[in-house]
Design a protein around this motif. Structure first.
Motif, short mmCIF file in Angstrom:
data_model
loop_
_atom_site.label_atom_id
_atom_site.label_comp_id
_atom_site.label_asym_id
_atom_site.label_seq_id
_atom_site.Cartn_x
_atom_site.Cartn_y
_atom_site.Cartn_z
N GLN A 77 -8.68 15.28 6.71
CA GLN A 77 -7.90 14.14 7.18
C GLN A 77 -8.41 12.83 6.56
OE1 GLN A 77 -5.08 14.29 9.40
NE2 GLN A 77 -5.32 16.33 8.56
N VAL A 78 -8.20 12.71 5.24
CA VAL A 78 -8.60 11.53 4.48
C VAL A 78 -7.45 11.16 3.55
CG1 VAL A 78 -10.19 10.68 2.68
CG2 VAL A 78 -11.07 12.05 4.57
N ALA A 79 -7.17 9.85 3.47
CA ALA A 79 -6.09 9.37 2.60
C ALA A 79 -6.66 8.48 1.51
CB ALA A 79 -5.06 8.59 3.41
N VAL A 80 -6.01 8.50 0.36
CA VAL A 80 -6.27 7.56 -0.72
C VAL A 80 -5.20 6.48 -0.56
CG1 VAL A 80 -6.18 7.22 -3.22
CG2 VAL A 80 -7.24 9.29 -2.27
N ILE A 81 -5.62 5.23 -0.38
CA ILE A 81 -4.67 4.14 -0.20
C ILE A 81 -4.73 3.28 -1.46
CG2 ILE A 81 -4.02 2.13 1.15
CD1 ILE A 81 -5.93 4.88 2.79
N ALA A 82 -3.59 3.20 -2.15
CA ALA A 82 -3.51 2.52 -3.45
C ALA A 82 -2.32 1.57 -3.47
CB ALA A 82 -3.36 3.56 -4.56
N PHE A 109 -8.41 1.18 -5.30
CA PHE A 109 -7.91 1.90 -4.13
C PHE A 109 -9.05 2.10 -3.16
CE2 PHE A 109 -9.21 5.35 -6.97
CZ PHE A 109 -9.86 6.24 -6.13
N PHE A 110 -8.73 2.60 -1.97
CA PHE A 110 -9.78 2.92 -1.02
C PHE A 110 -9.43 4.19 -0.28
CE2 PHE A 110 -6.96 0.14 1.38
CZ PHE A 110 -6.89 0.72 2.65
N LEU A 111 -10.44 4.79 0.32
CA LEU A 111 -10.26 5.99 1.13
C LEU A 111 -10.50 5.62 2.58
CD1 LEU A 111 -11.61 7.06 -1.74
CD2 LEU A 111 -11.28 9.20 -0.57
N ALA A 112 -9.68 6.19 3.46
CA ALA A 112 -9.81 5.98 4.90
C ALA A 112 -9.51 7.30 5.59
CB ALA A 112 -8.86 4.89 5.38
N GLY A 113 -9.99 7.42 6.79
CA GLY A 113 -9.68 8.59 7.60
C GLY A 113 -8.27 8.49 8.15
N ILE A 126 0.81 -1.21 0.00
CA ILE A 126 0.00 0.00 0.00
C ILE A 126 0.85 1.26 0.00
CG2 ILE A 126 -1.96 -1.13 1.12
CD1 ILE A 126 -1.17 0.35 3.71
N GLU A 127 0.28 2.29 -0.58
CA GLU A 127 0.86 3.63 -0.58
C GLU A 127 -0.26 4.59 -0.20
OE1 GLU A 127 2.96 6.67 -3.74
OE2 GLU A 127 1.55 5.19 -4.54
N ALA A 128 -0.01 5.46 0.76
CA ALA A 128 -1.01 6.46 1.15
C ALA A 128 -0.73 7.76 0.42
CB ALA A 128 -0.99 6.68 2.65
N ILE A 129 -1.77 8.33 -0.15
CA ILE A 129 -1.69 9.61 -0.88
C ILE A 129 -2.60 10.58 -0.13
CG2 ILE A 129 -2.06 10.73 -3.12
CD1 ILE A 129 -2.00 7.80 -4.31
N TYR A 130 -2.14 11.80 0.04
CA TYR A 130 -2.88 12.79 0.83
C TYR A 130 -3.27 13.98 -0.04
CZ TYR A 130 -0.57 9.87 4.26
OH TYR A 130 -0.11 8.79 4.98
N PRO A 131 -4.27 13.81 -0.91
CA PRO A 131 -4.62 14.90 -1.84
C PRO A 131 -5.61 15.93 -1.29
CG PRO A 131 -5.85 12.94 -2.40
CD PRO A 131 -4.95 12.58 -1.24
#
Length: 152
Positions: A65-70, A100-104, A56-61
């Protein structure tokens, strides 16, 4: 509000129906070419890796406070284009490949999305589905002057 979204007429999940659990995360899964959907997963690295199909890689666009995890190697592996990441003007600046998914975001861990976040990000990603068309090989076209020799 940290995200840009156009009006949409798609069905959104009803608010108030997503239950939270202590050792599970409520996330929003985004698969290529499909509408996003909320899902509860165990709060483990293995569960997260299974969704994205690798490391996984977390992206913070977003400001929120939400991340895109891809999948961190999604582009290198040639995973299918999924959704664009947009700047504050709604202009794409990158594209996420593969599921991918989004998480807090908590202090040091991922957290469940709120019902409102699930609603808003589902609406956003419903509006920005990337459709790819396979390239068909086209017959080579010959230029009328190609291959001809001209003498003076």
């Amino acid at each position: 509000n940290g995200i840009q979204a156009a009006a949409v007429n798609r069905a959104l999940p009803p608010r108030g129906r997503i239950a939270m659990s202590d050792n599970h995360l409520t996330i929003l899964v985004v698969e290529p070419g499909k509408p996003p959907y909320p899902r509860q997963i165990p709060d483990t690295l293995q569960a997260m890796q299974e969704i994205v199909g690798g490391h996984i890689e977390a992206i913070y666009p977003y400001e929120e406070q939400v991340a895109v995890i891809a999948n961190e190697e999604g582009k290198l592996l040639g995973l299918p284009y999924n959704r664009p990441l947009l700047d504050e003007h709604g202009v794409p600046y990158d594209i996420v490949c593969g599921t991918f998914f989004l998480a807090g975001l908590g202090c040091e861990t991922f957290t469940s999305l709120t019902e409102d976040q699930i609603y808003r990000y589902k609406e956003l990603f419903d509006n920005h589905i990337v459709l790819t068309v396979p390239a068909h090989s086209q017959p080579e076209k010959t230029h009328p002057k190609k291959g001809k020799k001209y003498e003076r």
